[in-house]
Design an enzyme around this catalytic site. Structure first.
Site, PDB file in Angstrom:
ATOM      1  N   CYS B 106       0.843  -1.208   0.000  1.00  0.00           N
ATOM      2  CA  CYS B 106       0.000   0.000   0.000  1.00  0.00           C
ATOM      3  C   CYS B 106       0.869   1.245   0.000  1.00  0.00           C
ATOM      4  O   CYS B 106       0.550   2.234  -0.653  1.00  0.00           O
ATOM      5  CB  CYS B 106      -1.002   0.011   1.142  1.00  0.00           C
ATOM      6  N   VAL B 110       0.709   4.086  -2.843  1.00  0.00           N
ATOM      7  CA  VAL B 110       0.235   5.449  -2.570  1.00  0.00           C
ATOM      8  C   VAL B 110       1.276   6.455  -3.046  1.00  0.00           C
ATOM      9  O   VAL B 110       0.944   7.494  -3.625  1.00  0.00           O
ATOM     10  CB  VAL B 110      -0.086   5.637  -1.066  1.00  0.00           C
TER      11      VAL B 110
END
Lengths: 575, 458
Positions: B106, B110
């Site tokens: 993640c 991001v």
């Protein structure tokens, strides 16, 4: 009492050269930049002139490390074990999932029917929409839902990596929800990328527990000798074993941070007279802050190992300056030691002189050396996964530790004396008298002062270095964690996990020491290693002959193949 | 045990409680281990890599290797390019893999790190040795589940490695899904019995179920080789076992190399295994040997012998979508009643397909995608079941509800070992499942039934 260690069978100069050569061989495989960085973290020990180690520095990308992250250190270690508050991980599902019951912080319900929140993994299960538009709304809603379903005493929120990046203000949400729900709600900015290891998470957790929990209940437990046990996580029931021996002595534990502990116990932890610190790395911050704010002194203890347990009990008794307690402690020690003696003697007879290596955590790689010393085993190499220089070299080096960019990002909270509740437990005169009598406060002297000269000290050991250590130094047993365990055992060396204890334990106090001695004895002497090489690999191919022909003599067996490496049980495995 | 769980269901839109899924990267890491000589690499914080390695190790009880980019706060601000660059140099120098399979997390998603660009630069700087490969899959944890991650990395194998030379090879691709090494071994054994050449990828047999020999090999003999995966582009056909974990890679291969896809369900139970055998037989144009007919017959014999104890029993099933679909089919074949069937992953196909399977036998079954164990437990509290099947986490529910007979199935299994060595796929796997179900029923009965009901013979 210093751990009793069998002297190395070789001359000190040769041992030093061998140790240095081992390190050189470990570093040889690395690219130049990696080798330079690692060289600072691999040392040959000298307890008389402790060398400076590189610790709490960045892990090198691409190196197979044991380390985990800040979230794991915060949610998993220091706060996670508080069993009657509700824990919510704010982030995608993985982090909440992986920290679900995986750390063996055992909990005994206080009353039948109590909810043990450790059995629940709660998460905002953040999806792409929240990554793009922000996750505060979902977090707020998740807290409301959790409250509606469970009605907990308090709710604790943990941030994962993307939360920091997208800028969710978890603390603002916590404050709002505290107001709305009327219960204590607090949050931790423990994103995984912070710091260089779990250690940053411990610090963040210490700060949060101190700010949001400690001091909320002023009515303490009524007990003559009232202490906290800090840095004890009740893995496999360790805290219970310690508590039992303390209770026998008449010492009451208000809160164990954090193992089988409730919210209320943490909230009244500031009412005790002494903080005892087991794992220095993960909780020294709390001990320091409680001393500054409430005047509670702290001492380092270690209940891992029979001798260490005796020493720690005597130290607590010395602090309270009570003859009654001192006498009782001596009785308990005598009783514990007497009960332990037959097991200890029997195991020592079989294990004495064998070599251990320990690479784990921020405390256990040191404390468990005491158990090995109890049974005459020598620690030839050790290192922590996430400790700092003070855990290696002792707290004396604290003023000289350089704060780097990664550590600077971790909040250092300013603590002042509580205007009402500050109450120094000893007068300056009493403290001075105690110190003159040989008692020392805040006295962690680190791992290296207690390790032998020329033993290897390796910080944040890598997979490659473990392989080399086995190849070059042939430890009989290695203590490590789950990621290394089966790698090491595939090499024919038993590996004891010191995070999960391989689902055994307790290993603390006298009862736990017996468990550990017996477990090490079993691991070193289990028969399985003897069967690794089958008969047809020990002997060269024979001509086709009947398996059994009573009329002919058995064909003479050929000489065994060359020895590959020593087997755990001490016998060699022929190749 | 789970005392906070009550029968009353309050609607939740934000809070996940006791998930029946985890995040993409672990699936990608697992798939990567099914390539021979591969080092899986986790591009993100080192905690992800640590969590994934720990979970996989606890399930397989075997070495699980993987490296990490070890992001710090600085990398999170400035991007992880330098970390991956340095990681590649270290990995190829120290651990000497043939191939590195990078998956994102993640955090790196991001930030928006562009893996191919970073790898290209590292290769230009000579950090990727000649003949070695680096592949990657984007596996953001905030999309899908661990099954998605497995599917994405398997698809990446096709996109990076599979090639069409124009000359069709006498072989069939099998994409096994997120199953255990024992299952992959069984799929290969069945193909071997049929005398059909298969390219199974990813293949973690002989990687995560290695023998104790006293010698550690970082890259054990198992795993699909880069050459084998390359040759998949020349195969007669691809059997994708499972819509969720395997189909995306098969589609990619069809698009890239025009290898036709047959989408099957995991060969769990009688008819799903029949379909696997049939597909291999038809594509390879071989006869099914007597040995397989006998194996199948032995399974049916056991089912008919023990059928009375299975008939009509209410079952709750949870786990990964392909597994649960196939298992539900098998339970129906056993005359059982799967009344609650959930997966933690998302995908409408799950509800549609399970609904179809249960339409006749259990028309009122509760079926739910994107569900969690908390909700399943609440259903069980409302109306109980005779049997619970799912991963290790189910044991808490089983105990909380008076020791429901519980059969461990799927991922992860953290407290038993037999999944490592005994398959659940194929006729042999089905036999094992029946055995485990029967044991679970009788063990409970023998321990808990009133004395007069304890029987010598069953």
């Amino acid at each position: 009492m210093a751990p009793e260690i069998t002297p190395l069978p070789i001359a000190p100069e040769a041992a030093a050269t061998e140790a240095k050569a081992t390190i050189d061989k470990m570093l040889k495989a690395y690219p130049a930049k990696t080798a330079r960085k690692r060289a600072k973290q691999l040392l040959v020990n000298d307890p008389e002139a402790i060398p400076q180690i590189g610790a709490n520095t960045r892990t090198i990308p691409g190196i197979m490390t044991q380390r985990g992250c800040t979230y794991a250190g915060c949610r998993g270690v220091v706060i996670g074990p508080i069993s009657d508050i509700l824990h919510i991980t704010h982030g995608p599902i993985g982090c909440g999932y992986y920290s679900w019951l995986t750390r063996r912080n055992l909990v005994r319900p206080r009353h039948a029917g109590d909810t043990n929140y450790l059995q629940y993994a709660m998460s905002t299960d953040m999806m792409e929409e929240q990554i793009i538009f922000g996750g505060e709304k979902k977090l707020r809603q998740a807290i409301r839902e959790a409250f509606d379903i469970f009605h907990p005493k308090a709710i604790s929120i943990y941030s994962t990596c993307p939360v920091g990046l997208i800028g969710d203000d978890v603390h603002a949400v916590a404050r709002e929800m505290k107001e709305e729900l009327g219960i204590n709600v607090f949050a931790f900015s423990c994103e995984g990328y912070k710091g260089v290891s779990q250690s940053a998470g411990h610090h963040i957790a210490n700060n949060g527990v101190f700010k949001h929990m400690i001091g909320r209940l002023d009515e303490g437990d009524k007990a003559e000798f009232n202490i906290n046990l800090l840095g004890e996580y009740n893995i496999g029931g360790d805290a219970w074993a310690i508590d039992e021996v303390l209770r026998k002595c008449g010492i009451h534990v208000t809160a164990t941070l954090s193992g089988d502990v409730t919210y209320d116990q943490v909230c009244k932890a500031h009412t005790v007279d002494l903080n005892t610190v087991m794992c220095h790395r993960s909780i020294n911050y709390m001990a320091e802050m409680m001393e500054k704010k409430y005047g509670i002194p702290w001492i380092k203890v270690n209940f891992v190992g029979a001798e260490a347990t005796a020493k720690s009990l005597r130290k607590i008794a010395a602090f309270f300056e009570s003859k009654k307690l001192t006498d009782r402690v001596e009785e308990v020690i005598a009783e514990g030691m007497a009960k332990l003696k037959p097991v200890r003697d029997a195991v020592t007879a079989r294990c004495k002189g064998k070599k251990a290596a320990l690479f784990v955590g921020g405390s256990r790689a040191h404390s468990y050396q005491h158990l090995f010393a109890d049974i005459g085993m020598e620690t030839i190499a050790a290192g922590y996964e996430f400790a700092h220089r003070d855990d290696y070299e002792g707290r004396a080096v604290l003023p000289t530790i350089k704060v780097d960019a990664d550590s600077r990002n971790i909040e250092e909270i300013t603590v002042e004396q509580d205007p009402v509740r500050y109450n120094p437990r000893k007068t300056p005169e009493q403290t001075k008298a105690l110190e003159e009598g040989g008692f020392s406060f805040k006295d962690y002297t680190g791992m290296m002062s207690e390790m032998k000269k020329n033993a290897l000290v390796i910080d944040d050991i890598s997979h490659h270095e473990i392989e080399k250590l086995i190849e070059l130094r042939h430890p009989d047993i290695i203590c490590s964690g789950i990621k290394d365990k089966f790698i090491i055992e595939k090499m024919g060396i038993p590996c004891k996990q010191l995070h999960s204890y391989d689902y055994g334990g307790p290993y603390t106090a006298f009862e736990g020491a017996a468990n550990f001695y017996q477990e090490i004895d079993r691991m070193l002497h289990t028969k399985v290693w003897k069967y690794v090489v089958p008969s047809w690999m020990k002997e060269p191919q024979l001509q086709a002959t009947p398996i059994y022909n009573p009329k002919e003599p058995k064909p003479k067996a050929a000489a065994p193949a060359p020895v590959r490496k020593p087997e755990a049980g001490g016998e060699a495995i022929p190749e | 045990m789970l005392n906070g769980t009550t029968a009353e269901i309050k609607e939740r839109s934000a809070l996940r409680i006791n998930p029946a899924k985890t995040c993409q990267p672990i699936g990608a890491m697992y798939a990567s281990l099914g390539i021979h000589g591969c080092m899986p690499h986790s591009h993100g914080s080192q905690g992800c890599c640590a969590y994934h390695r720990s979970t996989l190790t606890r399930h397989f009880k075997d070495p699980v290797i993987a490296t990490t980019s070890s992001f710090t706060e600085g990398s999170s601000v400035f991007g992880g390019s330098a970390n991956l660059n340095q990681a590649l140099e270290n990995i190829f120098t120290i651990y000497k893999p043939e191939i590195v399979a990078v998956h994102t997390t993640c955090l790196s998603e991001v930030i928006g790190d562009d893996i191919p660009t970073i790898v290209k630069k590292a290769a230009e700087e000579g950090k990727v040795p000649a003949g070695c490969r680096v592949i990657h899959a984007n596996t953001p944890s905030f999309v899908g589940s661990h099954i998605t991650g497995f599917a994405n990395m398997t698809k990446a194998m096709v996109n990076y490695l599979s090639e069409k030379t124009g000359e069709t090879k006498d072989q069939i691709n099998v994409i096994p899904g997120f199953v255990d090494p024992s299952d992959m071994r069984e799929m290969k054994r069945l193909a071997g019995e049929l005398n059909v050449n298969i390219v199974l990828f990813p293949d973690t047999s002989d990687v995560l179920d290695t023998p104790q020999t006293g010698i550690y090999e970082m890259y054990p003999k198992g795993g699909a080789t880069v050459e084998q995966i390359a040759s998949a582009g020349d195969s007669i056909a691809t059997l994708a076992l499972g819509t969720f974990a395997s189909h995306p890679a098969a589609i990619a291969l069809e698009d890239k190399c025009s290898v036709p896809t047959a989408l099957l369900e995991l060969p769990i139970g009688v008819t799903a295994t029949d379909e696997y055998i049939d597909a291999l037989r038809n594509y390879a144009a071989v006869e099914v040997p007597a040995s397989i007919v006998q194996e199948r017959g032995r399974l049916l014999d056991v089912i008919s012998d023990m059928g009375q104890y299975l008939f009509g029993k209410r079952v709750a099933v949870f786990g990964d979508p392909d597994h649960v679909i196939a298992l539900t089919r098998f339970l129906v074949e056993l005359d059982m009643k799967p009344v609650y069937v959930i997966t933690g992953s998302s995908g409408n196909h799950f509800e549609t397909r399970v609904g179809e399977i249960l339409k006749e036998q259990v028309p009122d079954a509760k079926i739910k995608q994107n569900a969690d164990l908390f909700e399943l437990h609440q259903w069980i509290k409302q109306q109980g079941v005779d049997l619970l099947i799912g991963n290790t986490h189910g044991k808490y529910i089983a105990r909380a509800e008076g020791n429901i007979p519980f059969v461990r199935f799927g991922f992860p299994i953290l407290d038993r070992m037999s999944h490592r060595v005994f398959p659940t796929v194929g006729y042999q796997g089905a036999l094992r499942l029946v055995d485990k179900i029967i044991d679970a029923f009788f063990d409970k009965k023998d321990r808990e039934a009133p004395e007069e009901q304890v029987e010598l013979i069953q």
